[in-house]
Write an enzyme that holds these catalytic residues in place. Structure first.
Site, PDB file in Angstrom:
ATOM      1  CG  ASP A 104      -1.937   1.122   1.191  1.00 18.35           C
ATOM      2  OD1 ASP A 104      -2.032   1.814   0.155  1.00 18.35           O
ATOM      3  OD2 ASP A 104      -2.620   1.329   2.203  1.00 18.35           O
TER       4      ASP A 104
ATOM      5  CG  ASP B   3      -2.778   4.104  -4.928  1.00 13.99           C
ATOM      6  OD1 ASP B   3      -1.978   3.568  -4.144  1.00 13.99           O
ATOM      7  OD2 ASP B   3      -4.005   4.041  -4.782  1.00 13.99           O
TER       8      ASP B   3
END
Ligand SMILES: *[C@@H]1O[C@H](CO)[C@@H](O)[C@H](O)[C@H]1NC(C)=O
Ligand SMILES: *[C@@H]1O[C@H](CO)[C@@H](O)[C@H](O)[C@H]1NC(C)=O
Length: 454
Positions: free
Chosen positions: A109, A323
């Site tokens: 993440d 991301d």
């Protein structure tokens, strides 16, 4: 310690200082790889996860922004992934503890900081192997709640555990998932070059004892890779890290390199390019990786948006981030609509029912079943100092069955998001590309590559 050769990080760092490759390696597994999903199911699952992520992280603060709320892919997200509703895509594998390193599988993440795994569980979700057993590690140590890490509010919420002075933490995510437990430190074991094991002592992590929320069955916790002090790159003091995602439709692991990757040109299939990270907005998004998008070309059309439209506005909304935790790239609505129009005007195919009615949903075309996959207009992201010319398979998925009954054809794997959302470059667009987060030089480096050969 068994037959494994153990190197210590000091040695590796010394090697890297002299310019030799010395990255630790970890394997990443995609949550959906090798599980027999059809492309349509893959697309739906990706869309659902991306949407949940956009919703949970980038919903405009109350009173701000339009309520054209993240209108992503309504038909394709119809239905539910039910028990499998979770937001992470890639899981990183390494081990914690000695003498017998215990496996962990953590969601990669780049949007959060803490590294944690389920351990000594009171309330835990299902994970692929037993949760970390702290009694079985000789090197595990508690961290005092008077340690600056615990005291300075680096964790969202922390304090002294009752009865002892251990650092107790509560860490929550925007999607309301959360973990609570104690901060410990222990030895992490990674793969080193030559198939050896690199053991890095005294790394701090959350031992999650009460964990609940959108966590998947293939993971045991989360590895934060954002820019804050508790993230894995910060703990390891990495000058850079990188990943190279194999394609979603093959069930291979993807390599991740913690440190300076070996010869970047080795499996390259295109030029090495780079673009600087730009200042992130203040507040909750401050540790994310922002880059500067200046324009988009679809086939022969340059979309009518310039750098100012993709920049951070009012100090918080908009901007462009990379991301790895988001599946699908998403653009704010006006950009998405313009992009969709450009594809529709240049692709001589009927638009599938699923996307014909709503201009804000994912775009799918129909082809007759016997036809081979049609060519698609190019898609180029113009970044500061680099043009990211995406290969077809990084923005198109040829779906067998787009919409009940209407047939199959190529779908654009691009989502729309709320007007105030950032542009998010997701991991589908990063397949077969070696992506280097160069923290030392503050830039993103990328090169098309055969990830399965790295
Ligand atoms: C944890 O490890 C200890 C020491 O090796 C062992 O006695 C205990 O049974 C283990 N607990 C679980 C739940 O496996
Ligand atoms: C497309 O949608 C229309 C209206 O809902 C329906 O009548 C038609 O049969 C659909 N076409 C296909 C190929 O499914």
């Amino acid at each position: 310690m068994c037959a494994l050769h153990v190197l210590f990080l000091a040695v590796l760092l010394a090697m890297s200082a002299t310019g030799h490759a010395a990255a630790l390696r970890a394997d990443l597994r995609h949550v959906d790889s090798g599980r027999g999903f059809t492309k349509r199911e893959l697309l739906r699952r990706m869309a659902t996860r991306s949407r949940a992520r956009v919703d949970s992280r980038w919903s405009p603060p109350p009173g701000r922004g339009a309520n054209a709320h993240a209108a992503v892919t309504a038909p394709l997200t119809r239905g539910t992934v039910g028990k499998e509703e979770f937001n992470s895509d890639y899981v990183i594998h390494f081990a914690i503890g000695t003498p017998q390193p215990q496996p962990v599988a953590l969601a990669l993440d780049t949007g959060s900081d803490l590294v944690w795994t389920q351990c000594d569980c009171d309330v835990c979700f299902d994970q692929p192997f037993p949760a970390l057993n702290t009694s079985a590690s000789d090197t595990l140590r508690g961290v005092s709640c008077y340690d600056p890490l615990c005291a300075r509010g680096r964790l969202k919420l922390s304090g002294c555990a009752a009865g002892d002075n251990l650092c107790l933490y509560v860490y929550s995510y925007a999607d309301k998932s959360m973990t609570t437990g104690l901060i410990f430190e222990d030895t992490f074991s990674f793969k080193a070059p030559n198939g050896k094991v690199a053991a890095v002592p005294n790394l701090r992590f959350g031992c999650g004892m009460y964990n609940a929320g959108k966590f998947g069955p293939t993971e045991s916790g989360v590895a934060g890779f954002a820019r804050g002090p508790l993230s894995l790159p910060s703990l390891l003091k990495l000058p850079r890290f990188s990943h190279c995602f194999t394609t979603l439709v093959e069930s291979r692991t993807s390599p991740m390199f913690l440190g300076t990757p070996d010869n970047l040109g080795a499996q390259a299939t295109g030029p090495i390019q780079s673009t600087p990270f730009v200042r992130s907005p203040a507040g909750p998004f401050g540790t994310l990786y922002y880059i500067s998008l200046k324009g988009i070309t679809v086939g022969k059309t340059r979309l009518p948006f310039d750098a100012s439209e993709f920049a951070v506005k009012d100090g918080i909304s908009g901007g462009t981030i990379i991301d790895s935790g988001s599946s699908i790239t998403s653009f704010p609505l006006p950009v998405f609509r313009s992009l969709r129009k450009a594809f529709m005007s240049q692709v001589p195919l009927p638009v599938a029912n699923v996307s014909a009615t709503d201009p804000d949903t994912m775009l799918c075309f129909l082809t007759s079943p016997k036809k081979e996959a049609p060519a698609m207009p190019k898609l180029i992201l113009h970044l500061d100092g680099a043009d990211w010319d995406l290969p077809r398979e990084n923005y198109v998925l040829d779906v067998e069955d787009v919409d009940d009954g209407s047939g199959g054809g190529p779908c654009l794997v691009i989502n729309s998001a709320d007007e105030s959302s950032p542009t998010i470059i997701g991991n589908f667009q990063q397949q077969n590309t070696h992506i280097v987060y160069d923290l030392e030089k503050n830039k993103l480096v990328f090169v098309p590559a055969r990830c399965d050969k790295l």
